[in-house]
Design a protein around this motif. Structure first.
Motif, PDB file in Angstrom:
ATOM      1  N   ALA A 168       0.835  -1.198   0.000  1.00 13.88           N
ATOM      2  CA  ALA A 168       0.000   0.000   0.000  1.00 13.88           C
ATOM      3  C   ALA A 168       0.865   1.242   0.000  1.00 13.88           C
ATOM      4  N   ASP A 169       0.321   2.340  -0.538  1.00 15.56           N
ATOM      5  CA  ASP A 169       1.034   3.618  -0.491  1.00 15.56           C
ATOM      6  C   ASP A 169       1.047   4.168   0.926  1.00 15.56           C
ATOM      7  N   ILE A 170      -0.117   4.071   1.607  1.00 17.24           N
ATOM      8  CA  ILE A 170      -0.198   4.629   2.957  1.00 17.24           C
ATOM      9  C   ILE A 170      -1.204   3.859   3.808  1.00 17.24           C
ATOM     10  N   ILE A 171      -0.834   3.676   5.064  1.00 19.70           N
ATOM     11  CA  ILE A 171      -1.732   3.097   6.059  1.00 19.70           C
ATOM     12  C   ILE A 171      -1.881   4.095   7.191  1.00 19.70           C
ATOM     13  N   ARG A 172      -3.139   4.346   7.592  1.00 15.81           N
ATOM     14  CA  ARG A 172      -3.421   5.230   8.724  1.00 15.81           C
ATOM     15  C   ARG A 172      -4.297   4.473   9.721  1.00 15.81           C
ATOM     16  N   GLY A 173      -3.914   4.516  11.015  1.00 17.34           N
ATOM     17  CA  GLY A 173      -4.722   3.829  12.009  1.00 17.34           C
ATOM     18  C   GLY A 173      -4.399   4.233  13.424  1.00 17.34           C
ATOM     19  N   ASN A 174      -5.258   3.840  14.345  1.00 19.34           N
ATOM     20  CA  ASN A 174      -4.983   4.059  15.763  1.00 19.34           C
ATOM     21  C   ASN A 174      -3.948   3.060  16.258  1.00 19.34           C
ATOM     22  N   ILE A 175      -4.291   1.780  16.152  1.00 27.83           N
ATOM     23  CA  ILE A 175      -3.366   0.692  16.481  1.00 27.83           C
ATOM     24  C   ILE A 175      -3.031  -0.030  15.186  1.00 27.83           C
ATOM     25  N   VAL A 176      -1.735  -0.113  14.867  1.00 28.54           N
ATOM     26  CA  VAL A 176      -1.301  -0.691  13.593  1.00 28.54           C
ATOM     27  C   VAL A 176      -0.267  -1.776  13.855  1.00 28.54           C
ATOM     28  N   ILE A 177      -0.496  -2.947  13.280  1.00 30.30           N
ATOM     29  CA  ILE A 177       0.445  -4.064  13.364  1.00 30.30           C
ATOM     30  C   ILE A 177       0.832  -4.447  11.940  1.00 30.30           C
ATOM     31  N   ILE A 178       2.103  -4.269  11.621  1.00 28.72           N
ATOM     32  CA  ILE A 178       2.616  -4.573  10.285  1.00 28.72           C
ATOM     33  C   ILE A 178       3.393  -5.875  10.354  1.00 28.72           C
ATOM     34  N   GLY A 179       2.901  -6.891   9.657  1.00 29.08           N
ATOM     35  CA  GLY A 179       3.505  -8.209   9.695  1.00 29.08           C
ATOM     36  C   GLY A 179       4.495  -8.438   8.570  1.00 29.08           C
ATOM     37  N   PRO A 180       4.965  -9.674   8.404  1.00 27.61           N
ATOM     38  CA  PRO A 180       5.939  -9.993   7.362  1.00 27.61           C
ATOM     39  C   PRO A 180       5.337  -9.840   5.970  1.00 27.61           C
ATOM     40  N   GLY A 181       6.192  -9.598   4.990  1.00 27.89           N
ATOM     41  CA  GLY A 181       5.761  -9.532   3.605  1.00 27.89           C
ATOM     42  C   GLY A 181       5.124  -8.231   3.195  1.00 27.89           C
ATOM     43  N   CYS A 182       5.126  -7.220   4.076  1.00 29.45           N
ATOM     44  CA  CYS A 182       4.490  -5.941   3.748  1.00 29.45           C
ATOM     45  C   CYS A 182       5.474  -4.994   3.063  1.00 29.45           C
ATOM     46  N   THR A 183       4.997  -4.258   2.072  1.00 31.44           N
ATOM     47  CA  THR A 183       5.753  -3.199   1.414  1.00 31.44           C
ATOM     48  C   THR A 183       4.874  -1.954   1.421  1.00 31.44           C
ATOM     49  N   LEU A 184       5.248  -0.974   2.264  1.00 28.22           N
ATOM     50  CA  LEU A 184       4.399   0.189   2.497  1.00 28.22           C
ATOM     51  C   LEU A 184       5.189   1.469   2.318  1.00 28.22           C
ATOM     52  N   GLY A 185       4.572   2.448   1.677  1.00 31.36           N
ATOM     53  CA  GLY A 185       5.246   3.726   1.494  1.00 31.36           C
ATOM     54  C   GLY A 185       5.302   4.530   2.782  1.00 31.36           C
ATOM     55  N   ARG A 186       4.179   4.544   3.518  1.00 32.45           N
ATOM     56  CA  ARG A 186       4.095   5.373   4.718  1.00 32.45           C
ATOM     57  C   ARG A 186       3.062   4.781   5.675  1.00 32.45           C
ATOM     58  N   VAL A 187       3.390   4.841   6.970  1.00 31.02           N
ATOM     59  CA  VAL A 187       2.446   4.399   7.997  1.00 31.02           C
ATOM     60  C   VAL A 187       2.264   5.521   9.013  1.00 31.02           C
ATOM     61  N   GLU A 188       1.013   5.922   9.238  1.00 30.37           N
ATOM     62  CA  GLU A 188       0.693   6.917  10.255  1.00 30.37           C
ATOM     63  C   GLU A 188      -0.152   6.241  11.339  1.00 30.37           C
ATOM     64  N   TYR A 189       0.260   6.426  12.592  1.00 29.58           N
ATOM     65  CA  TYR A 189      -0.481   5.806  13.688  1.00 29.58           C
ATOM     66  C   TYR A 189      -0.719   6.829  14.788  1.00 29.58           C
ATOM     67  N   ARG A 190      -1.776   6.603  15.579  1.00 31.71           N
ATOM     68  CA  ARG A 190      -2.099   7.533  16.650  1.00 31.71           C
ATOM     69  C   ARG A 190      -1.766   6.982  18.040  1.00 31.71           C
ATOM     70  N   GLU A 191      -1.923   5.670  18.240  1.00 27.60           N
ATOM     71  CA  GLU A 191      -1.730   5.120  19.581  1.00 27.60           C
ATOM     72  C   GLU A 191      -0.550   4.151  19.674  1.00 27.60           C
ATOM     73  N   GLN A 192      -0.511   3.175  18.794  1.00 27.31           N
ATOM     74  CA  GLN A 192       0.478   2.101  18.950  1.00 27.31           C
ATOM     75  C   GLN A 192       0.840   1.510  17.597  1.00 27.31           C
TER      76      GLN A 192
END
Length: 228
Positions: free
Chosen positions: A187-211
């Motif tokens: 994904a280009d971007i992930i936005r969330g309160n609680i975010v868990i990024i597992g194996p095999g992910c390719t992400l441009g940007r991750v924005e989180y608020r809590e954890q």
């Protein structure tokens, strides 16, 4: 008209029917319906083509079902392949196989195994899905999203046999939600309160608020804490 006074539509073998408002619709074999269908209960087994909209309180699709218009439902169970030409909206969808939607998809609960493709926005309360082939959506907006990869099973073997390079993964431009727990996701971007990024992910940007938790094998361009 009271639902008990509504007629039933029954199609067996190789046959066709007309759209309308029905109590029960049962289609077995190879069939085609011309015109929109409104039903209390819809059940399709085999290879069915509906050239307009389908609306049902309860629906079961087993085999290969094509709905060229919009599809509306309360609860839906799919065991096979379902193609929807426009939008797809309902309370609960349980999938074992593949769903392809050209328009937007709006669900409260979406669970199952297999593959899905949404041409527009996938909006859902809760998604818990095991991918045996590719999952695709332009944008995803959810309360909670859990994505896992499954490398065995009938659908995985079938998809890999047809398209060897099509590995089980989720592909989306943007993903937003309160709770996001994904693996094998691009994904280009992930936005969330609680975010868990597992194996095999390719992400441009991750924005989180809590954890946030990021697996060491994941590739993330930038991680940023936002909000207060």
């Amino acid at each position: 008209m009271d639902k008990h006074q509504l007629p039933d539509l029954i199609i067996n073998g190789v046959s066709g029917g007309a759209g309308g408002t029905y109590n029960n619709v049962n289609m077995d074999g190879v069939g085609k319906v011309v015109g929109p269908i409104v039903a209390r209960m819809f059940k399709g087994n085999g290879h069915m083509n509906l050239n307009d909209d389908l609306a049902a309180e309860e629906a079961e699709c087993n085999g290969v079902i094509k709905v060229m218009g919009n599809m509306r439902f309360g609860t839906l169970k799919v065991d096979g392949v379902l193609n929807v030409g426009k939008s797809f909206r309902g309370e609960s969808c349980t999938l074992n196989g593949m769903v392809s939607v050209k328009g937007d998809c709006e669900l409260e609960d979406f669970v199952g195994e297999g593959s899905f493709s949404v041409g527009g926005l996938l909006s859902a309360g809760h998604v818990d899905f095991k991918l045996q082939s590719q999952g695709k959506a332009n944008e995803i907006g959810v309360e909670s999203l859990v994505i896992r990869q499954v490398n065995n099973g009938f659908w995985s073997k079938m998809f890999s046999g047809i398209i060897p390079k099509l590995r089980p993964e989720l592909c989306a431009r943007t993903i937003e939600g309160d709770f996001i727990d994904v693996e094998y996701t691009t994904a280009d971007i992930i936005r969330g309160n609680i975010v868990i990024i597992g194996p095999g992910c390719t992400l441009g940007r991750v924005e989180y608020r809590e954890q946030i938790t990021v697996h060491p094998e994941a590739k993330v361009g930038k991680v940023e804490k936002v909000g207060e």
